[in-house]
Design an enzyme around this catalytic site. Structure first.
Site, PDB file in Angstrom:
ATOM      1  N   ASP A  71      -9.377   7.238   5.243  1.00 20.27           N
ATOM      2  CA  ASP A  71      -9.068   7.251   6.677  1.00 20.27           C
ATOM      3  C   ASP A  71     -10.357   6.970   7.448  1.00 20.27           C
ATOM      4  OD1 ASP A  71      -8.246   7.803   9.219  1.00 20.27           O
ATOM      5  OD2 ASP A  71      -8.029   9.981   8.902  1.00 20.27           O
ATOM      6  N   ASN A  86     -10.497   6.300  10.882  1.00 17.63           N
ATOM      7  CA  ASN A  86     -10.492   6.723  12.292  1.00 17.63           C
ATOM      8  C   ASN A  86     -10.079   8.187  12.464  1.00 17.63           C
ATOM      9  OD1 ASN A  86      -7.849   6.426  11.619  1.00 17.63           O
ATOM     10  ND2 ASN A  86      -7.254   5.262  13.430  1.00 17.63           N
ATOM     11  N   ASP A 127      -7.465  10.122  11.770  1.00 15.24           N
ATOM     12  CA  ASP A 127      -6.165  10.581  12.265  1.00 15.24           C
ATOM     13  C   ASP A 127      -5.333  11.180  11.119  1.00 15.24           C
ATOM     14  OD1 ASP A 127      -5.590   8.318  10.822  1.00 15.24           O
ATOM     15  OD2 ASP A 127      -4.442   7.311  12.399  1.00 15.24           O
ATOM     16  N   ASP A 141      -6.262   3.833   6.224  1.00 14.94           N
ATOM     17  CA  ASP A 141      -6.091   2.589   6.976  1.00 14.94           C
ATOM     18  C   ASP A 141      -6.871   1.449   6.325  1.00 14.94           C
ATOM     19  OD1 ASP A 141      -8.774   3.165   7.819  1.00 14.94           O
ATOM     20  OD2 ASP A 141      -7.913   4.537   9.302  1.00 14.94           O
ATOM     21  N   ASP A 172       8.795  -7.054  -3.697  1.00 12.84           N
ATOM     22  CA  ASP A 172       9.432  -5.744  -3.772  1.00 12.84           C
ATOM     23  C   ASP A 172      10.935  -5.874  -4.046  1.00 12.84           C
ATOM     24  OD1 ASP A 172       9.313  -2.790  -3.148  1.00 12.84           O
ATOM     25  OD2 ASP A 172      10.787  -3.436  -1.669  1.00 12.84           O
ATOM     26  N   GLU A 216       8.609  -7.242  -8.773  1.00 13.75           N
ATOM     27  CA  GLU A 216       9.005  -5.890  -9.186  1.00 13.75           C
ATOM     28  C   GLU A 216      10.434  -5.949  -9.721  1.00 13.75           C
ATOM     29  OE1 GLU A 216       9.769  -1.349  -7.629  1.00 13.75           O
ATOM     30  OE2 GLU A 216      10.483  -3.083  -6.524  1.00 13.75           O
TER      31      GLU A 216
HETATM   32  C1  GLC Z   1      10.402  -0.587  -4.240  1.00 16.76           C
HETATM   33  C2  GLC Z   1       9.205   0.233  -3.824  1.00 16.76           C
HETATM   34  C3  GLC Z   1       9.681   1.568  -3.352  1.00 16.76           C
HETATM   35  C4  GLC Z   1      10.592   1.374  -2.179  1.00 16.76           C
HETATM   36  C5  GLC Z   1      11.741   0.430  -2.508  1.00 16.76           C
HETATM   37  C6  GLC Z   1      12.428  -0.045  -1.276  1.00 16.76           C
HETATM   38  O1  GLC Z   1      11.025  -0.098  -5.364  1.00 16.76           O
HETATM   39  O2  GLC Z   1       8.297   0.297  -4.868  1.00 16.76           O
HETATM   40  O3  GLC Z   1       8.626   2.420  -3.021  1.00 16.76           O
HETATM   41  O4  GLC Z   1      11.127   2.598  -1.765  1.00 16.76           O
HETATM   42  O5  GLC Z   1      11.286  -0.733  -3.182  1.00 16.76           O
HETATM   43  O6  GLC Z   1      11.662  -0.981  -0.582  1.00 16.76           O
END
Ligand code: GLC
Length: 560
Positions: A20, A22, A24, A28, A199, A256
């Site tokens: 972090d 800044n 908070d 970041d 993702d 993924e």
């Molecule tokens: C992927 C991410 C996970 C997220 C999901 C929805 O599996 O790794 O963290 O919740 O997609 O985007």
């Protein structure tokens, strides 16, 4: 042709927990910039940043409301550009987490779609109508409940969400959606990012939305075959990556594919029209796992069971992944990420914590493939203890607060802390000051107790951190990046393999158990190991490995 990512060693940075700048309480991008030298010195060459786009943060950034801007909580575009430039100057590549299956419900497309069935953006999402007061099917969301949520002011009109109801799925059947997502991705490729982690891409095609999934339950069920790995995923993916590779032919696409087995991973990485669909696949099935016996608490409250490595199935699994992928790519080598409990909590032997972690890392990362190291793993961090149900940021867990009697709550919280992903997302402990050098402010995730820190481990030549640095130095060599992989026969609970390149051989022997073991050695004169953990001794033609010990020797070609 060799690409930069043939040698990728990846470090996963969860930006809200890393540093972090800044004060908070939330990490970041400037914080990441401040720690680039640390990342570089670890011996990796690529950073994967979890999502930093503008987001209401319902799912820590995986709910994107503007793909073209950085969430002010993390910084701004100038800081992002600075991060990319500074990383490049250090020889580090940058991968962004690209969320393409869904947006936030606050995204202007969805906001407009809600306004009227005639909205130009209505068809950007997946809508179905019913007249019986029930959702169109019985499919369950990954985050609990149905995948369908009713339109707030149009009874009988439902939109589809595979994850949280505030994360509506995009309708990839719609060519405008496909084009729009390509435009977004192009924007980032033009900004200079070196790759994208796609993702949840295996879900972008859905099956028949009116077909129930067979089950005896009255509750919605997670119906993977209806929305994972369907043929159109490849069609949509192909168009997407081809367009991006026109801008940067060396763009690294890390998909993924949570439920991908080796065959699917090979399918997703095969070349189509001269370029791979994805360059590598992160599967959650990369390691064979076995549920531990349920604890009483898990049984009573239907909690997730802990898992450990299935050592009996491990040799077969290693060979299968290595062999099936050999024609298209290499396996992705990792133990955990932000969606799982930490490696040290799941796989380490509590009686030999550090030694078991070092030996496990030796066993996995020296195989052929790209390691992904989840930030803090290099310190041997375990899951942290969370002391409030709300801290888990999970609706199913939050509901337990009212169900579990006060006297039992602490046991349930302790158990959950061992198995839950949020307990693996703690802030990085840099030093031993009150907030461990992460921030001057109370960190976003409050945890019980202190953790081992970078500063502490820097001082100890035998620390997990210093071991990871040595291990990754070895991994960076041509032999361990490119060398052929061969698993050798070895006793139960050991993994022994060679890497071979131009007649030079790296012999890796690891004992993954709490018992001493003797491994027969090829007829070679082995010198001192290049890297070792614990105790080993060569007697006649055997290598004695003490519990959780390992050794890596450099030698010449031999017949086994
Ligand atoms: C992927 C991410 C996970 C997220 C999901 C929805 O599996 O790794 O963290 O919740 O997609 O985007």
């Amino acid at each position: 042709m060799t690409k930069w990512y043939d040698n990728a060693i990846i470090y996963q940075v969860y930006p809200r927990s890393f540093q972090d700048s800044n004060n908070d309480g939330l990490g970041d991008l400037r914080g990441v910039i401040q720690r680039l030298d640390y990342i570089k010195a670890l011996g990796v060459n690529t950073i994967w940043l979890n999502p930093v786009f503008t987001s209401p943060q319902v799912d820590n950034g995986y709910d994107v409301s503007n793909y073209y801007t950085i969430d002010p909580k993390f910084g701004d575009m100038a800081t992002m550009t600075e991060l990319i430039d500074k990383a490049h100057a250090l020889g580090l590549h940058v991968l962004l987490d690209f969320v393409l299956n869904h947006t936030s419900d606050k995204h202007p497309w969805f906001q407009d779609a809600l306004k009227s069935p005639n909205s130009l953006f209505r068809d950007y999402y997946i809508w179905e109508k019913t007249t019986n007061g029930l959702p169109p099917d019985n499919w369950g969301s990954f985050f609990g409940g149905s995948v369908w949520a009713e339109h707030p002011s149009e009874p009988g009109s439902y939109y589809f969400h595979l994850f949280d109801q505030h994360m509506p799925d995009l309708n990839w059947k719609n060519p405008e959606v496909r084009e729009a997502m390509i435009e977004v991705a192009k924007f980032w490729v033009e900004k200079g990012v070196d790759g994208l982690r796609l993702d949840a891409f295996i879900h972008i095609a859905k099956g028949n939305l009116h077909q129930n999934y067979p089950t005896d339950s009255d509750e919605p069920v997670v119906a993977e075959p209806m929305f994972a790995n369907l043929p159109n995923v490849v069609t949509y993916l192909q168009e997407f990556v081809q367009e991006l590779r026109k801008i940067n032919p060396n763009l690294y696409i890390l998909g993924e594919g949570a439920s991908a087995d080796p065959n699917l991973a090979a399918l997703y990485t095969r070349p189509v029209a001269g370029s791979a669909l994805c360059d590598a696949i992160v599967s959650f099935r990369n390691l064979p796992k076995q549920a531990r016996p349920q604890t009483k608490v898990e049984q009573q409250w239907h909690l997730r069971q802990q898992e450990k490595l299935d050592l009996a199935a491990l040799p077969d699994s290693i060979v299968t992944w290595q062999t099936v992928l050999a024609q298209t790519t290499e396996p992705v080598l990792y133990f955990s990420n932000h969606d799982m409990p930490r490696m040290a909590t799941v796989y380490a032997d509590p009686e030999a914590q550090e030694q078991s972690l070092k030996t496990l890392a030796t066993m996995l990362y020296l195989q052929k493939g790209a390691p992904i190291i989840y930030y803090g793993e290099e310190l041997g961090l375990t899951n942290v203890e969370l002391t409030r149900f709300a801290a888990f940021q999970d609706n199913t867990v939050a509901a337990l607060k009212d169900q579990v009697p006060a006297a039992e709550q602490s046991a349930v919280l302790k158990d959950l802390s061992q198995t839950h992903k949020t307990a693996a997302r703690q802030v990085m402990p840099w030093d031993d000051t009150p907030n461990q050098g992460f921030s001057k402010h109370e960190p976003w995730l409050r945890v019980k107790g202190k953790q081992t820190s970078v500063a502490e481990q820097e001082q100890d030549s035998d620390s997990v951190l210093n071991f990871y640095r040595s291990l990754l130095r070895l991994k960076q060599t041509a032999l361990f990046m490119k060398g052929d992989f061969c698993l050798l026969n070895s006793p139960a609970k050991t993994i022994v393999f060679t890497r071979e390149l131009n007649g030079k051989v790296g012999l890796v022997l690891t004992n993954l158990s709490a018992q001493s073991v003797a491994v027969s050695l090829p007829d070679l004169s082995l010198g001192k190991p290049e890297l070792a953990v614990g105790h080993w001794q060569i007697t006649d033609s055997e290598l004695q490995l003490a519990p959780w010990s390992s050794a890596v020797f450099m030698t010449e070609h031999f017949d086994n």
